[in-house]
Motif scaffolding. Sequence first.
Motif, PDB file in Angstrom:
ATOM      1  N   THR A 169      -4.980 -13.130   4.983  1.00  0.00           N
ATOM      2  CA  THR A 169      -5.863 -13.919   5.826  1.00  0.00           C
ATOM      3  C   THR A 169      -6.406 -15.137   5.090  1.00  0.00           C
ATOM      4  N   ILE A 170      -6.445 -15.066   3.758  1.00  0.00           N
ATOM      5  CA  ILE A 170      -6.900 -16.210   2.982  1.00  0.00           C
ATOM      6  C   ILE A 170      -5.784 -16.626   2.038  1.00  0.00           C
ATOM      7  N   ARG A 171      -5.301 -17.861   2.228  1.00  0.00           N
ATOM      8  CA  ARG A 171      -4.162 -18.338   1.471  1.00  0.00           C
ATOM      9  C   ARG A 171      -4.531 -19.625   0.764  1.00  0.00           C
ATOM     10  N   MET A 172      -4.281 -19.662  -0.537  1.00  0.00           N
ATOM     11  CA  MET A 172      -4.543 -20.867  -1.325  1.00  0.00           C
ATOM     12  C   MET A 172      -3.292 -21.199  -2.121  1.00  0.00           C
ATOM     13  N   GLN A 173      -2.835 -22.426  -2.004  1.00  0.00           N
ATOM     14  CA  GLN A 173      -1.598 -22.828  -2.664  1.00  0.00           C
ATOM     15  C   GLN A 173      -1.711 -24.220  -3.245  1.00  0.00           C
ATOM     16  N   VAL A 174      -1.085 -24.418  -4.408  1.00  0.00           N
ATOM     17  CA  VAL A 174      -0.926 -25.770  -4.932  1.00  0.00           C
ATOM     18  C   VAL A 174       0.512 -26.184  -4.630  1.00  0.00           C
ATOM     19  N   VAL A 175       0.682 -27.383  -4.076  1.00  0.00           N
ATOM     20  CA  VAL A 175       1.982 -27.870  -3.639  1.00  0.00           C
ATOM     21  C   VAL A 175       2.329 -29.140  -4.414  1.00  0.00           C
ATOM     22  N   CYS A 176       3.515 -29.152  -5.041  1.00  0.00           N
ATOM     23  CA  CYS A 176       3.957 -30.357  -5.736  1.00  0.00           C
ATOM     24  C   CYS A 176       4.579 -31.301  -4.715  1.00  0.00           C
ATOM     25  N   GLN A 177       4.037 -32.495  -4.635  1.00  0.00           N
ATOM     26  CA  GLN A 177       4.520 -33.475  -3.660  1.00  0.00           C
ATOM     27  C   GLN A 177       5.876 -34.035  -4.064  1.00  0.00           C
ATOM     28  N   ASN A 178       6.237 -33.843  -5.308  1.00  0.00           N
ATOM     29  CA  ASN A 178       7.490 -34.379  -5.821  1.00  0.00           C
ATOM     30  C   ASN A 178       8.678 -33.455  -5.566  1.00  0.00           C
ATOM     31  N   CYS A 179       8.573 -32.188  -5.969  1.00  0.00           N
ATOM     32  CA  CYS A 179       9.705 -31.256  -5.834  1.00  0.00           C
ATOM     33  C   CYS A 179       9.468 -30.188  -4.762  1.00  0.00           C
ATOM     34  N   GLY A 180       8.269 -30.103  -4.243  1.00  0.00           N
ATOM     35  CA  GLY A 180       7.984 -29.139  -3.186  1.00  0.00           C
ATOM     36  C   GLY A 180       7.648 -27.739  -3.677  1.00  0.00           C
ATOM     37  N   ARG A 181       7.573 -27.555  -4.982  1.00  0.00           N
ATOM     38  CA  ARG A 181       7.253 -26.242  -5.555  1.00  0.00           C
ATOM     39  C   ARG A 181       5.866 -25.793  -5.095  1.00  0.00           C
ATOM     40  N   VAL A 182       5.798 -24.538  -4.660  1.00  0.00           N
ATOM     41  CA  VAL A 182       4.535 -23.993  -4.158  1.00  0.00           C
ATOM     42  C   VAL A 182       4.089 -22.836  -5.051  1.00  0.00           C
ATOM     43  N   THR A 183       2.857 -22.876  -5.488  1.00  0.00           N
ATOM     44  CA  THR A 183       2.320 -21.798  -6.307  1.00  0.00           C
ATOM     45  C   THR A 183       1.051 -21.275  -5.653  1.00  0.00           C
ATOM     46  N   GLU A 184       1.001 -19.959  -5.492  1.00  0.00           N
ATOM     47  CA  GLU A 184      -0.180 -19.334  -4.899  1.00  0.00           C
ATOM     48  C   GLU A 184      -1.266 -19.205  -5.966  1.00  0.00           C
ATOM     49  N   PHE A 185      -2.492 -19.360  -5.553  1.00  0.00           N
ATOM     50  CA  PHE A 185      -3.590 -19.082  -6.461  1.00  0.00           C
ATOM     51  C   PHE A 185      -4.705 -18.435  -5.657  1.00  0.00           C
ATOM     52  N   HIS A 186      -5.623 -17.837  -6.371  1.00  0.00           N
ATOM     53  CA  HIS A 186      -6.746 -17.219  -5.664  1.00  0.00           C
ATOM     54  C   HIS A 186      -8.050 -17.572  -6.360  1.00  0.00           C
ATOM     55  N   ASP A 187      -8.914 -18.178  -5.608  1.00  0.00           N
ATOM     56  CA  ASP A 187     -10.207 -18.582  -6.138  1.00  0.00           C
ATOM     57  C   ASP A 187     -11.293 -17.791  -5.409  1.00  0.00           C
TER      58      ASP A 187
ATOM     59  N   TYR B 236      -2.561 -30.627  -3.042  1.00  0.00           N
ATOM     60  CA  TYR B 236      -1.344 -31.383  -3.319  1.00  0.00           C
ATOM     61  C   TYR B 236      -1.452 -32.171  -4.620  1.00  0.00           C
ATOM     62  N   GLY B 237      -0.330 -32.283  -5.319  1.00  0.00           N
ATOM     63  CA  GLY B 237      -0.313 -33.044  -6.561  1.00  0.00           C
ATOM     64  C   GLY B 237       1.058 -33.021  -7.205  1.00  0.00           C
ATOM     65  N   GLU B 238       1.087 -33.072  -8.530  1.00  0.00           N
ATOM     66  CA  GLU B 238       2.340 -33.044  -9.288  1.00  0.00           C
ATOM     67  C   GLU B 238       2.345 -31.837 -10.208  1.00  0.00           C
ATOM     68  N   CYS B 239       3.457 -31.094 -10.190  1.00  0.00           N
ATOM     69  CA  CYS B 239       3.553 -29.917 -11.058  1.00  0.00           C
ATOM     70  C   CYS B 239       3.852 -30.344 -12.497  1.00  0.00           C
ATOM     71  N   LYS B 240       3.715 -29.365 -13.406  1.00  0.00           N
ATOM     72  CA  LYS B 240       3.911 -29.590 -14.832  1.00  0.00           C
ATOM     73  C   LYS B 240       5.317 -30.137 -15.132  1.00  0.00           C
ATOM     74  N   ILE B 241       6.334 -29.547 -14.489  1.00  0.00           N
ATOM     75  CA  ILE B 241       7.738 -29.936 -14.728  1.00  0.00           C
ATOM     76  C   ILE B 241       7.974 -31.378 -14.285  1.00  0.00           C
ATOM     77  N   CYS B 242       7.471 -31.742 -13.119  1.00  0.00           N
ATOM     78  CA  CYS B 242       7.643 -33.101 -12.611  1.00  0.00           C
ATOM     79  C   CYS B 242       6.871 -34.105 -13.459  1.00  0.00           C
TER      80      CYS B 242
END
Length: 129
Positions: A70-88, A113-119
């Motif tokens: 019911t509660i979803r938090m994700q960081v999304v890389c705008q460059n490659c589209g990689r999605v990582t779940e996190f919980h705050d 949204y932002g840029e991942c480490k790899i990008c």
Amino acid sequence: MVRNMVLHQVCQLPQPFTAEQLTKVCQEERISVGTVYNSLNLFVLAHILHATSRQRGQAATEYELTTTNTIRMQVVCQNCGRVTEFHDVAIERLVTERKYSNFNVQHMSLFVYGECKICRRKIKKTTEA
Ligand SMILES: [Zn+2]
């Protein structure tokens, strides 16, 4: 009728799952691949399923029943589209403890949204060269 059978299979699968996993179990029930994909699109539009693309340009979309999380938090890389779940916990508490007048909260999604480490590393390399 067939859609109900597909949904039944969705509920049996461990969450999240891929279209390939669903196709495999549906083929045992003689449900066509086209019906599986049409049903998936329909379930996403109806907010029964939540779709997440793990990497842009690849068939790596994962699906999950909206009721499981019911509660979803994700960081999304705008460059490659990689999605990582996190919980705050602090953000969760902020939303769940807040009272909305004439409104009952059922789901919450937060996308950062932002840029991942790899990008970031790739971009750094190309600018240095
Ligand atoms: Zn990236």
